[in-house]
Design a protein around this motif. Structure first.
Motif, PDB file in Angstrom:
ATOM      1  N   ASP A  56     -26.925  80.350 -90.697  1.00 21.45           N
ATOM      2  CA  ASP A  56     -25.481  80.538 -90.505  1.00 21.45           C
ATOM      3  C   ASP A  56     -24.867  81.171 -91.758  1.00 21.45           C
ATOM      4  OD1 ASP A  56     -22.780  80.373 -90.155  1.00 21.45           O
ATOM      5  OD2 ASP A  56     -22.704  78.214 -89.823  1.00 21.45           O
ATOM      6  N   ASP A  58     -21.978  81.419 -92.689  1.00 19.51           N
ATOM      7  CA  ASP A  58     -20.896  80.604 -93.255  1.00 19.51           C
ATOM      8  C   ASP A  58     -21.382  79.733 -94.417  1.00 19.51           C
ATOM      9  OD1 ASP A  58     -18.892  81.579 -91.682  1.00 19.51           O
ATOM     10  OD2 ASP A  58     -18.881  79.899 -90.262  1.00 19.51           O
ATOM     11  N   ASP A  62     -19.386  79.296 -97.890  1.00 15.95           N
ATOM     12  CA  ASP A  62     -18.984  77.987 -98.413  1.00 15.95           C
ATOM     13  C   ASP A  62     -19.588  77.727 -99.795  1.00 15.95           C
ATOM     14  OD1 ASP A  62     -17.345  77.260 -96.286  1.00 15.95           O
ATOM     15  OD2 ASP A  62     -18.958  76.288 -95.166  1.00 15.95           O
TER      16      ASP A  62
ATOM     17  N   TYR B  78     -14.802  73.137 -95.580  1.00 20.18           N
ATOM     18  CA  TYR B  78     -15.915  74.037 -95.271  1.00 20.18           C
ATOM     19  C   TYR B  78     -15.721  74.791 -93.957  1.00 20.18           C
ATOM     20  CZ  TYR B  78     -17.713  70.515 -98.508  1.00 20.18           C
ATOM     21  OH  TYR B  78     -17.857  69.650 -99.566  1.00 20.18           O
ATOM     22  N   ARG B  79     -16.315  75.989 -93.893  1.00 22.04           N
ATOM     23  CA  ARG B  79     -16.412  76.735 -92.638  1.00 22.04           C
ATOM     24  C   ARG B  79     -17.547  76.172 -91.771  1.00 22.04           C
ATOM     25  NH1 ARG B  79     -15.994  79.927 -96.825  1.00 22.04           N
ATOM     26  NH2 ARG B  79     -14.399  81.564 -96.976  1.00 22.04           N
ATOM     27  N   HIS B  80     -18.684  75.885 -92.429  1.00 17.26           N
ATOM     28  CA  HIS B  80     -19.899  75.473 -91.737  1.00 17.26           C
ATOM     29  C   HIS B  80     -19.830  73.971 -91.418  1.00 17.26           C
ATOM     30  CE1 HIS B  80     -24.209  75.270 -90.792  1.00 17.26           C
ATOM     31  NE2 HIS B  80     -24.301  74.229 -91.601  1.00 17.26           N
TER      32      HIS B  80
END
Lengths: 139, 139, 139
Positions: A56, A58, A62, B78-80
């Motif tokens: 991922d 992301d 992060d 966080y995005r994840h």
């Protein structure tokens, strides 16, 4: 037992993670060593190495956010400001991550986990050429 | 010069440090290599390796507290978040500690300091099986 | 392929970075190995290893400030206080930096970048003798 030494030069364009798993894997294949240990060493102290999840994207964003907050580009925090507001934070972020990695090799391949990728973590905001010193030893 | 490759699978039950010094020491003894270098590589990016004091168990609890505060289980940060609130913090905590360790060997033993123990640092809250890729090279 | 094992003892006088590049370079020269991999391992968990810029001394002071702020000498933050207010912060700062380093060797020299120096990062406030376990393998 034998060994091979080499070098990779990687261009970076801005702050962030640049995956180099394939570059290193290709170099390893040419070494013809099937079992042993691969050493990766980055010859800089304002960029570093990191092994992280490559599934991922992301996760990489992060990670960047975390390190940006941990060591912000704020010249008021540092003595060393002569190389720009992003240089001292780059040294700190490098010291928190890795300058060298050692990866066991078997069957001619790095023994990485399913989701692990190898990255250069560029901490400077401007483009750089980053050199990795490589050695693989084994048979 | 010779080498031996191997793997250890370690069950973790919750977040925290799990000492694996004895597991690795036993594996090393079987390799019959008395002088050289041992490489330990964890094939995951949500658990990591750490060498720390094994005398006072409070050290391990304080380490956990430190990393919990440094990268909290707060999805708003966080995005994840698709793999749970503890996954992205696990990647960050892994990047701050070690994915690979290299330990010199002499007299058939790792050259650890008196108080040093080798630990898997499990960052996820649920049980996992963690694989360590091992290589010892020497004679 | 051959190897040499060794040890360096370094006196530290107070908290801070102590450069050991020359000590290690001299030891490497005596090993007469010109191509291979050097492993450096610190046998302590309240001092650590770090490779950083050796040009501007301010970088080292800023690094110290960063780690002092990240893990302060404040006993109220820790359970483990029996060895003094600077001991638990030392363990944390060690875990954030390096216990082992692997450096490729070519032409009888470590393949360090132009500005890279190798340092012991002493985290305790009082003087200590720190032992480095060394191994170089190659030919």
């Amino acid at each position: 037992m034998q060994q091979k030494s080499g070098e990779l030069s990687i261009s970076t364009y801005h702050r962030g993670l640049i995956e180099v798993t394939e570059n290193i894997s290709s170099w390893l294949t040419k070494s013809e060593i099937s079992e042993g240990v691969l050493t990766i060493f980055i010859q800089h102290s304002s960029a570093s190495l990191i092994i992280q999840e490559n599934a991922d994207p992301d996760v990489q964003l992060d990670l960047q956010d975390f390190y940006s907050n941990a060591a912000p580009d704020n010249p008021a925090l540092y003595r060393h400001t002569s190389e720009g507001p992003d240089d001292m934070p780059s040294h700190i972020r490098s010291s928190l991550t890795d300058v060298s990695l050692t990866i066991p090799v078997l069957g001619g391949r790095m023994r990485l986990g399913t989701w692990q990728g190898i990255y250069i973590f560029e901490h400077r905001t401007s483009p750089h050429t980053r050199r990795l010193a490589l050695n693989v030893m084994g048979e």
